[in-house]
Design a protein around this motif. Structure first.
Motif, PDB file in Angstrom:
ATOM      1  N   GLN A  25       2.236 104.007  38.175  1.00  0.00           N
ATOM      2  CA  GLN A  25       1.031 104.836  38.067  1.00  0.00           C
ATOM      3  C   GLN A  25      -0.204 103.954  37.872  1.00  0.00           C
ATOM      4  OE1 GLN A  25       1.961 107.889  38.924  1.00  0.00           O
ATOM      5  NE2 GLN A  25       3.990 106.934  38.767  1.00  0.00           N
ATOM      6  N   PHE A  26      -0.031 102.862  37.119  1.00  0.00           N
ATOM      7  CA  PHE A  26      -1.125 101.895  36.980  1.00  0.00           C
ATOM      8  C   PHE A  26      -1.362 101.179  38.310  1.00  0.00           C
ATOM      9  CE2 PHE A  26       0.557 102.354  32.671  1.00  0.00           C
ATOM     10  CZ  PHE A  26      -0.602 102.572  31.941  1.00  0.00           C
ATOM     11  N   SER A  27      -0.266 100.900  39.034  1.00  0.00           N
ATOM     12  CA  SER A  27      -0.397 100.243  40.337  1.00  0.00           C
ATOM     13  C   SER A  27      -1.253 101.073  41.277  1.00  0.00           C
ATOM     14  CB  SER A  27       0.997 100.027  40.941  1.00  0.00           C
ATOM     15  OG  SER A  27       0.903  99.605  42.281  1.00  0.00           O
ATOM     16  N   ARG A  28      -1.002 102.365  41.303  1.00  0.00           N
ATOM     17  CA  ARG A  28      -1.764 103.237  42.198  1.00  0.00           C
ATOM     18  C   ARG A  28      -3.201 103.389  41.741  1.00  0.00           C
ATOM     19  NH1 ARG A  28       0.804 108.995  42.988  1.00  0.00           N
ATOM     20  NH2 ARG A  28       0.539 108.949  40.742  1.00  0.00           N
ATOM     21  N   LYS A  29      -3.412 103.490  40.452  1.00  0.00           N
ATOM     22  CA  LYS A  29      -4.760 103.743  39.937  1.00  0.00           C
ATOM     23  C   LYS A  29      -5.647 102.517  40.053  1.00  0.00           C
ATOM     24  CE  LYS A  29      -7.238 105.434  35.853  1.00  0.00           C
ATOM     25  NZ  LYS A  29      -7.112 105.969  34.474  1.00  0.00           N
ATOM     26  N   PHE A  30      -5.084 101.328  39.765  1.00  0.00           N
ATOM     27  CA  PHE A  30      -5.895 100.111  39.717  1.00  0.00           C
ATOM     28  C   PHE A  30      -5.711  99.233  40.951  1.00  0.00           C
ATOM     29  CE2 PHE A  30      -5.177 101.257  35.220  1.00  0.00           C
ATOM     30  CZ  PHE A  30      -6.493 101.426  34.832  1.00  0.00           C
ATOM     31  N   ARG A  31      -5.027  99.759  41.973  1.00  0.00           N
ATOM     32  CA  ARG A  31      -4.833  99.039  43.237  1.00  0.00           C
ATOM     33  C   ARG A  31      -4.162  97.689  43.017  1.00  0.00           C
ATOM     34  NH1 ARG A  31      -9.899 100.121  47.373  1.00  0.00           N
ATOM     35  NH2 ARG A  31      -9.647 102.377  47.489  1.00  0.00           N
ATOM     36  N   ILE A  32      -3.040  97.721  42.308  1.00  0.00           N
ATOM     37  CA  ILE A  32      -2.234  96.536  42.072  1.00  0.00           C
ATOM     38  C   ILE A  32      -0.967  96.661  42.911  1.00  0.00           C
ATOM     39  CG2 ILE A  32      -0.986  95.190  40.334  1.00  0.00           C
ATOM     40  CD1 ILE A  32      -2.867  96.403  38.244  1.00  0.00           C
ATOM     41  N   PRO A  33      -0.545  95.613  43.636  1.00  0.00           N
ATOM     42  CA  PRO A  33       0.682  95.711  44.432  1.00  0.00           C
ATOM     43  C   PRO A  33       1.864  96.129  43.563  1.00  0.00           C
ATOM     44  CG  PRO A  33      -0.500  93.691  44.962  1.00  0.00           C
ATOM     45  CD  PRO A  33      -1.189  94.289  43.771  1.00  0.00           C
ATOM     46  N   TYR A  34       2.646  97.078  44.046  1.00  0.00           N
ATOM     47  CA  TYR A  34       3.731  97.593  43.205  1.00  0.00           C
ATOM     48  C   TYR A  34       4.773  96.523  42.852  1.00  0.00           C
ATOM     49  CZ  TYR A  34       7.249  98.132  46.959  1.00  0.00           C
ATOM     50  OH  TYR A  34       8.164  97.922  47.958  1.00  0.00           O
ATOM     51  N   PRO A  35       5.065  95.502  43.707  1.00  0.00           N
ATOM     52  CA  PRO A  35       5.994  94.468  43.253  1.00  0.00           C
ATOM     53  C   PRO A  35       5.499  93.720  42.016  1.00  0.00           C
ATOM     54  CG  PRO A  35       5.808  94.396  45.645  1.00  0.00           C
ATOM     55  CD  PRO A  35       4.738  95.324  45.150  1.00  0.00           C
ATOM     56  N   THR A  36       4.186  93.612  41.840  1.00  0.00           N
ATOM     57  CA  THR A  36       3.659  92.975  40.630  1.00  0.00           C
ATOM     58  C   THR A  36       4.074  93.756  39.397  1.00  0.00           C
ATOM     59  OG1 THR A  36       1.741  92.144  41.854  1.00  0.00           O
ATOM     60  CG2 THR A  36       1.555  92.225  39.449  1.00  0.00           C
ATOM     61  N   MET A  37       3.971  95.082  39.483  1.00  0.00           N
ATOM     62  CA  MET A  37       4.362  95.905  38.350  1.00  0.00           C
ATOM     63  C   MET A  37       5.870  95.880  38.147  1.00  0.00           C
ATOM     64  SD  MET A  37       1.338  96.583  37.670  1.00  0.00           S
ATOM     65  CE  MET A  37       1.674  97.475  36.159  1.00  0.00           C
ATOM     66  N   LEU A  38       6.641  95.805  39.233  1.00  0.00           N
ATOM     67  CA  LEU A  38       8.091  95.712  39.101  1.00  0.00           C
ATOM     68  C   LEU A  38       8.482  94.407  38.414  1.00  0.00           C
ATOM     69  CD1 LEU A  38       9.556  97.046  42.480  1.00  0.00           C
ATOM     70  CD2 LEU A  38       9.491  98.190  40.261  1.00  0.00           C
TER      71      LEU A  38
END
Length: 513
Positions: A19-32
């Motif tokens: 949800q942070f990835s989508r909101k702050f435009r961060i690549p989802y693999p970074t969050m994973l």
């Protein structure tokens, strides 16, 4: 059970982080990556190992298939020079530079150092495209970066396989190299033949759950058969996917395609989650078992490898920019010279991800210095995903690319051609087709203005309004027990397809996060 609980925990953490990835435009693999480290750090995390051969088949085969499916041969032919530069030369240079670092700093055996270089050399397409999809980049740059993902994986995995074989077989340059010489063309031929076979069997099962399962069985089966025959499983998967991508879509129904694509996206995403968890758990155990002195030594090596992979890719891409610019000015090449801004973006899109993790996990248990190689691989993945992943968006905004409208123009031109074909099909029929002709004529005028007909069509807006009313009525009848659940689900599905047919493009898409 402990591993399953950790897996569920990571999935839950990943869902929250996405949800942070989508909101702050961060690549989802970074969050994973961050989520995987958090889960692996909890005191009750289990000590889990995975069979090295299973790691490659389970984690790499679907990713290669997914990348090869989206890269038609004509794209390779049209962009051969930048693709060879990024996927071939850049990967080889990175692997060689990292190997040199491994031999110089850590004293690794040459084959082990080359294996480390091959592990960290290929950038991850999912990490880059997850970010690039959210920005307006030149169309050519986007195509090349996506196309690079398939070829650099194949090149790096071939180097990795050769390095691992060299460690296991002292007579590498006589026996193994001869085997690889046969494995490369043999893998391509096997993949082509299995792709043609799948088209015969797959079409008979299209639109069924068995057909969906067959997609996975056939993909993993292609890898396993190639391994059993001592052929290149990597190239077999690539050839297999390209055959299916070329001939299968036009023979599938819309429902089958939509279902197949959504299932594959979910599967590849789940494999990303699994890879980050497995790597985190293994590295956690390695850190706990390492002596303080060797741990400090491993951290120094990991830092050096991280800096090397970033520096080599960036330096090579910028050098390629200068060379092609000079050649284009002299008329020595037909390839358009990339701008400095696009080259800078291509050089900075070097985030590592699933392929690096899976390849590291595929190292044999008794491989020389396996512990510090795994630590270095994870450090590169985490470092690139955090440093490059978090700065790629601001860099794109800073460079302020001019809008590329070529894709919109091509879409408009193609839509008009399709509508003209529909009008031609209706020409000369009886008067009952007049209303349909009027609808298509109106859509043609809308498309000629550069808009999608379903975005402004009053008829489609009315259809969507009617579907909403039908849904309300269907739900009320179910709540009042006027219909059974089987009737409800059948009619619900019909309404789903009817709604899909009148929605503008981009609405209700399945996305990564």
């Amino acid at each position: 059970m402990a591993f399953f609980e950790s897996m569920l925990t990571l999935l839950l953490v990943a869902i929250v982080f996405l949800q942070f990835s989508r909101k702050f435009r961060i690549p989802y693999p970074t969050m994973l990556a961050i989520a995987g480290i958090i889960v692996a750090a909890v005191p009750w995390a289990p000590n889990v190992a995975i069979d090295p051969q299973l790691a490659l088949a389970l984690l790499i085969a679907p990713v290669l298939f997914d990348a090869a499916y989206d890269l038609p041969p004509r794209t390779l032919k049209r962009n051969w020079l930048p693709l060879v530069s990024l996927a071939g030369i850049a990967v080889i240079l990175t692997a060689a530079a990292v190997a040199a670092v491994g031999v110089t700093i850590a004293g690794l055996p040459l084959a082990a150092a080359i294996a480390l270089g091959a592990i960290v050399a290929p950038p991850d397409a999912a990490a880059a495209t997850a970010m690039l999809d959210r920005f307006d980049l030149p169309r050519q740059t986007y195509v090349i970066l996506k196309g690079e993902s398939l070829l650099n994986d194949a090149v790096a995995l071939l180097i990795f396989s050769a390095a691992v074989a060299a460690v296991a077989n002292p007579a590498f340059f006589t026996g193994v190299l001869a085997e690889l010489t046969l494995a490369v063309p043999g893998g391509i031929i096997l993949g082509y033949l299995l792709g043609r076979l799948y088209m015969v069997v797959g079409l008979k099962l299209a639109g069924t759950l068995g057909g969906t399962l067959l997609e996975f069985v056939a993909t993993f089966g292609t890898w396993v058969i190639a391994e059993r025959l001592h052929l290149s499983a990597i190239l077999a998967i690539v050839a297999y996917a390209m055959v299916i991508a070329r001939y299968m879509p036009e023979r599938q129904t819309a429902r089958h395609r939509i279902h197949s694509y959504s299932v594959w996206e979910a599967a590849v995403f789940l494999l990303n989650v699994l890879a980050f968890l497995l790597m985190g758990l293994q590295v956690r155990q390695i850190v706990l078992d390492l002596e303080p002195g060797r741990l400090n030594f491993a951290i120094i090596l990991a830092t050096a490898v991280f800096v090397t992979v970033i520096a080599v890719r960036l330096a090579w891409v910028l050098l390629y920019n200068r060379v092609v610019t000079v050649l284009a000015a002299r008329g020595s090449t037909r390839q358009a010279a990339p701008s400095f801004a696009t080259s800078l973006i291509a050089g900075w899109c070097g985030m590592r991800g699933l392929v690096t993790l899976a390849t590291a996990l595929a190292l044999p248990i008794d491989f020389p210095d396996r512990d510090i190689i795994l630590l270095s691989a994870l450090a590169v993945v985490l470092g690139t995903l955090v440093v490059q992943g978090l700065t790629l968006g601001p860099l794109i905004r800073f460079l302020n690319f001019d809008p590329d409208t070529s894709l919109d123009r091509d879409l408009t031109r193609t839509r008009i051609a399709l509508i003209d074909a529909a009008l031609a099909e209706l020409h000369g029929l009886d008067k009952s087709t007049r209303i349909l002709r009027d609808v298509y004529t109106s859509e043609r005028e809308i498309a000629a203005d550069g808009k999608h007909p379903r975005e402004v069509s009053k008829l489609d807006k009315q259809r969507r309004r009617v579907i909403v009313a039908k849904r309300r009525k269907l739900a009320a009848m179910r709540r009042s027990d006027e219909i059974d659940d089987d009737v409800f689900h059948i009619l619900e599905q019909e309404l789903d397809w009817a709604e899909l047919a009148v929605l503008p493009p981009g609405r209700d898409e399945i996305v990564e996060s």
